[in-house]
Write a protein that holds these residues in place. Structure first.
Motif, PDB file in Angstrom:
ATOM      1  N   ARG A  12       0.827  -1.218   0.000  1.00  0.00           N
ATOM      2  CA  ARG A  12       0.000   0.000   0.000  1.00  0.00           C
ATOM      3  C   ARG A  12       0.857   1.264   0.000  1.00  0.00           C
ATOM      4  NH1 ARG A  12      -1.673   3.604   4.773  1.00  0.00           N
ATOM      5  NH2 ARG A  12      -3.670   4.489   4.149  1.00  0.00           N
ATOM      6  N   GLU A  13       1.901   1.294   0.823  1.00  0.00           N
ATOM      7  CA  GLU A  13       2.735   2.492   0.923  1.00  0.00           C
ATOM      8  C   GLU A  13       3.508   2.754  -0.375  1.00  0.00           C
ATOM      9  OE1 GLU A  13       2.747   4.545   4.098  1.00  0.00           O
ATOM     10  OE2 GLU A  13       0.950   3.431   3.566  1.00  0.00           O
ATOM     11  N   LEU A  14       4.052   1.712  -0.969  1.00  0.00           N
ATOM     12  CA  LEU A  14       4.793   1.890  -2.221  1.00  0.00           C
ATOM     13  C   LEU A  14       3.850   2.269  -3.362  1.00  0.00           C
ATOM     14  CD1 LEU A  14       7.349  -1.071  -2.101  1.00  0.00           C
ATOM     15  CD2 LEU A  14       7.672   1.313  -1.403  1.00  0.00           C
ATOM     16  N   ALA A  15       2.634   1.745  -3.344  1.00  0.00           N
ATOM     17  CA  ALA A  15       1.654   2.113  -4.373  1.00  0.00           C
ATOM     18  C   ALA A  15       1.296   3.588  -4.274  1.00  0.00           C
ATOM     19  CB  ALA A  15       0.409   1.247  -4.247  1.00  0.00           C
ATOM     20  N   ILE A  16       1.201   4.105  -3.055  1.00  0.00           N
ATOM     21  CA  ILE A  16       0.900   5.529  -2.869  1.00  0.00           C
ATOM     22  C   ILE A  16       2.035   6.386  -3.418  1.00  0.00           C
ATOM     23  CG2 ILE A  16       0.640   7.319  -1.113  1.00  0.00           C
ATOM     24  CD1 ILE A  16      -0.953   5.345   0.542  1.00  0.00           C
ATOM     25  N   LEU A  17       3.278   6.019  -3.116  1.00  0.00           N
ATOM     26  CA  LEU A  17       4.416   6.794  -3.621  1.00  0.00           C
ATOM     27  C   LEU A  17       4.452   6.790  -5.140  1.00  0.00           C
ATOM     28  CD1 LEU A  17       7.420   5.922  -1.253  1.00  0.00           C
ATOM     29  CD2 LEU A  17       5.958   7.939  -1.252  1.00  0.00           C
ATOM     30  N   ALA A  18       4.262   5.624  -5.739  1.00  0.00           N
ATOM     31  CA  ALA A  18       4.298   5.538  -7.198  1.00  0.00           C
ATOM     32  C   ALA A  18       3.146   6.310  -7.834  1.00  0.00           C
ATOM     33  CB  ALA A  18       4.256   4.072  -7.632  1.00  0.00           C
ATOM     34  N   ASP A  19       1.993   6.286  -7.186  1.00  0.00           N
ATOM     35  CA  ASP A  19       0.815   6.956  -7.731  1.00  0.00           C
ATOM     36  C   ASP A  19       0.997   8.466  -7.719  1.00  0.00           C
ATOM     37  OD1 ASP A  19      -1.677   7.697  -8.595  1.00  0.00           O
ATOM     38  OD2 ASP A  19      -2.707   7.205  -6.734  1.00  0.00           O
ATOM     39  N   TYR A  20       1.324   9.038  -6.582  1.00  0.00           N
ATOM     40  CA  TYR A  20       1.423  10.487  -6.480  1.00  0.00           C
ATOM     41  C   TYR A  20       2.701  11.040  -7.089  1.00  0.00           C
ATOM     42  CZ  TYR A  20      -2.724  10.436  -3.584  1.00  0.00           C
ATOM     43  OH  TYR A  20      -4.004  10.274  -3.136  1.00  0.00           O
ATOM     44  N   SER A  21       3.688  10.191  -7.341  1.00  0.00           N
ATOM     45  CA  SER A  21       4.867  10.620  -8.089  1.00  0.00           C
ATOM     46  C   SER A  21       4.669  10.455  -9.593  1.00  0.00           C
ATOM     47  CB  SER A  21       6.098   9.816  -7.643  1.00  0.00           C
ATOM     48  OG  SER A  21       6.344   9.992  -6.271  1.00  0.00           O
ATOM     49  N   GLN A  22       3.531   9.852  -9.980  1.00  0.00           N
ATOM     50  CA  GLN A  22       3.170   9.672 -11.392  1.00  0.00           C
ATOM     51  C   GLN A  22       4.245   8.899 -12.154  1.00  0.00           C
ATOM     52  OE1 GLN A  22       2.262  13.547 -12.978  1.00  0.00           O
ATOM     53  NE2 GLN A  22       0.587  13.892 -11.547  1.00  0.00           N
ATOM     54  N   LEU A  30       9.812  12.041  -6.519  1.00  0.00           N
ATOM     55  CA  LEU A  30       9.560  10.898  -5.651  1.00  0.00           C
ATOM     56  C   LEU A  30      10.196  11.104  -4.278  1.00  0.00           C
ATOM     57  CD1 LEU A  30       8.667   7.925  -5.169  1.00  0.00           C
ATOM     58  CD2 LEU A  30      10.842   7.235  -6.176  1.00  0.00           C
ATOM     59  N   ALA A  31      11.422  11.614  -4.264  1.00  0.00           N
ATOM     60  CA  ALA A  31      12.120  11.838  -2.996  1.00  0.00           C
ATOM     61  C   ALA A  31      11.408  12.883  -2.147  1.00  0.00           C
ATOM     62  CB  ALA A  31      13.560  12.273  -3.273  1.00  0.00           C
ATOM     63  N   LYS A  32      10.921  13.942  -2.777  1.00  0.00           N
ATOM     64  CA  LYS A  32      10.257  15.002  -2.020  1.00  0.00           C
ATOM     65  C   LYS A  32       8.926  14.523  -1.454  1.00  0.00           C
ATOM     66  CE  LYS A  32      10.062  19.091  -0.335  1.00  0.00           C
ATOM     67  NZ  LYS A  32      11.008  19.465   0.751  1.00  0.00           N
ATOM     68  N   ILE A  33       8.170  13.768  -2.233  1.00  0.00           N
ATOM     69  CA  ILE A  33       6.900  13.234  -1.736  1.00  0.00           C
ATOM     70  C   ILE A  33       7.149  12.261  -0.593  1.00  0.00           C
ATOM     71  CG2 ILE A  33       4.953  11.746  -2.350  1.00  0.00           C
ATOM     72  CD1 ILE A  33       4.939  13.048  -5.073  1.00  0.00           C
ATOM     73  N   SER A  34       8.185  11.452  -0.715  1.00  0.00           N
ATOM     74  CA  SER A  34       8.549  10.529   0.364  1.00  0.00           C
ATOM     75  C   SER A  34       8.872  11.294   1.640  1.00  0.00           C
ATOM     76  CB  SER A  34       9.744   9.684  -0.072  1.00  0.00           C
ATOM     77  OG  SER A  34      10.233   8.907   0.993  1.00  0.00           O
ATOM     78  N   GLU A  35       9.600  12.388   1.507  1.00  0.00           N
ATOM     79  CA  GLU A  35       9.963  13.186   2.685  1.00  0.00           C
ATOM     80  C   GLU A  35       8.733  13.820   3.326  1.00  0.00           C
ATOM     81  OE1 GLU A  35      12.110  17.028   2.252  1.00  0.00           O
ATOM     82  OE2 GLU A  35      13.631  16.029   3.477  1.00  0.00           O
ATOM     83  N   ILE A  36       7.803  14.314   2.513  1.00  0.00           N
ATOM     84  CA  ILE A  36       6.589  14.926   3.047  1.00  0.00           C
ATOM     85  C   ILE A  36       5.762  13.899   3.810  1.00  0.00           C
ATOM     86  CG2 ILE A  36       4.405  16.018   2.414  1.00  0.00           C
ATOM     87  CD1 ILE A  36       5.873  17.318   0.066  1.00  0.00           C
ATOM     88  N   TYR A  37       5.650  12.691   3.262  1.00  0.00           N
ATOM     89  CA  TYR A  37       4.876  11.657   3.934  1.00  0.00           C
ATOM     90  C   TYR A  37       5.498  11.263   5.271  1.00  0.00           C
ATOM     91  CZ  TYR A  37       1.318  10.597   0.451  1.00  0.00           C
ATOM     92  OH  TYR A  37       0.225  10.646  -0.362  1.00  0.00           O
TER      93      TYR A  37
END
Length: 414
Positions: free
Chosen positions: A140-150, A285-292
């Motif tokens: 679930r977590e990796l799917a969220i990162l891939a989704d919002y990082s497009q 991807l890195a920035k979205i990961s940091e925000i999460y």
């Protein structure tokens, strides 16, 4: 210039820090103590990440996206935005199905559970419950990162290709952790009891939030279990992006800090044994990961009334010049005067006022004349017009025998 840690694109590092807030929830589900659960989560994430790398090595990014990230179990779990007993109940319902999809078969799940159980002095059944629940959370977590990082399928392949370097022994040797399970007696598990015995100093270590973000060194045993071959999985690097001259040319070098033209750019900080290309999708991807991770998303709490908004990353921060003052006059955007709203235009207001006044006067005059009898009723007017039409005379031209034309009038009445 803003730097970001390379570990923000590491699946292992991200998941380890991301799952820390829900350790107590996993401990309750697996009937383990907190220290046992913390150790089991570290080993379990290693096994799952290795299994995912092996899966992608066999089937490529398209299958990862369609058959793993878009599974019905993942979609159902993404409806929840907090971790609580309801969320863990849904996780437990799908855990066997998801675990069998990630690993080659259920035999590997049992072998992994047995290996971890021996490490933490627990039963295989307890560890298997924790491991399979982790499989659902990880997916679930990796799917969220891939989704919002497009990320598209090709970028997912590249993302997976970067992961083995974060699991290498050279990388963890460079970190030089002060506390490791191999050389510190505070991590020794008592064999005299099924419970893990820790002194007060060790509990302080586990409660140290700074140390909790650093995962334990990766165990190469998981490559053997999952049949992943890191030697045949070298990431493709863009050597042009790795040269200092190119970084200086695009403003991503420390030499450009004094020029003030690219101070807000996001770049990866240097890290021993880690090489990352400065590509837009990877920085995003890195920035979205940091925000999460800053949001502490997996903390145990009730479901919020309104789900949090997806993180947004400025394109200027990733690859553009966001300086407020343009470098040249030609870069200054043309500013046009905003059009005046219709309700603020005095000419249009005057025209509307005059038309409205004339219409009101004409209506008032008509009503006045009608009430005084000056304007006949409609039925009376129609009756008079009909009578006048019937009284009209027709004119006929008649030809006589003597050749003369005589005009006679004949009145016809009906």
């Amino acid at each position: 210039m803003t730097t970001i840690s390379p570990t923000r694109v590491s699946m292992y590092d991200f998941l380890y820090q991301d799952t820390q807030p829900m350790v107590s929830l996993l401990a309750d589900a697996a009937q383990l103590s907190l220290p046992q659960t913390r150790l089991a989560v570290g080993f379990g994430l290693q096994a799952i990440v290795s299994a995912l790398l092996a899966y992608q090595q066999r089937y490529q990014g398209l299958s990862v996206s369609k058959k793993l990230f878009n599974r019905s179990a993942v979609k159902e779990l993404r409806r929840y935005n907090s971790m609580n007993f309801t969320t863990i109940k849904v996780t437990s319902y799908h855990r066997h199905d998801v675990a069998n999809a990630i690993f080659k078969d259920s035999t590997d799940v049992i072998k992994a559970s047995e290996y971890i159980a021996n490490k933490i002095d627990a039963t295989t059944s307890q560890v298997q419950t924790l491991l399979t629940c982790l499989c659902v959370i990880v997916l679930r977590e990796l799917a969220i990162l891939a989704d919002y990082s497009q990320l598209d399928n090709d970028e997912i392949d590249k993302w997976f290709a970067l992961q083995p370097q974060f699991l290498s022994l050279e990388r963890f040797a460079a970190i030089e952790p002060k506390i490791t399970p191999a050389d510190n007696k505070e991590y020794t598990i008592s064999t005299k009891s099924t419970e893990l015995e820790l002194d007060s100093k060790e509990l302080n270590v586990f409660n140290n939030k700074q140390l909790s973000s650093v995962p334990p060194p990766f165990d190469p045993y998981w490559y053997e279990l999952t049949a992943f071959k890191p030697d045949n999985y070298k990431p493709v690097q863009d050597m042009q992006l790795a040269t200092g001259h190119y970084l200086k040319a695009i403003g991503r070098s420390s030499d450009n800090l004094q020029q003030g033209g690219h101070n807000d750019l996001l770049i990866f900080a240097e890290m021993t044994a880690i090489t990352l290309p400065h590509q837009r999708w990877l920085l995003q991807l890195a920035k979205i990961s940091e925000i999460y991770l800053q949001r502490d998303r997996l903390r145990i709490t009730s479901e919020p009334e309104n789900p949090p908004k997806p993180p947004l990353v400025s394109l200027g921060l990733i690859g553009g010049n966001s300086e407020s003052t343009p470098a040249t006059t030609s870069e200054i955007p043309i500013e046009y005067d905003a059009p005046v709203p219709i309700w603020k235009n005095p000419i249009i207001l005057i025209i509307i006022l005059v038309i409205g006044s004339l219409s009101a006067l004409a209506t008032l005059k008509y009503q006045t004349q009608k009430s005084n009898g000056a304007i006949p009723a409609t039925a009376e007017v129609l009756k008079q017009d009909l009578m006048e039409e019937r009284q009209q005379q027709d004119v006929a031209i008649v030809m006589v025998d003597n050749g003369e034309t005589d005009i006679k009038k004949a009145a016809k009445t009906e």
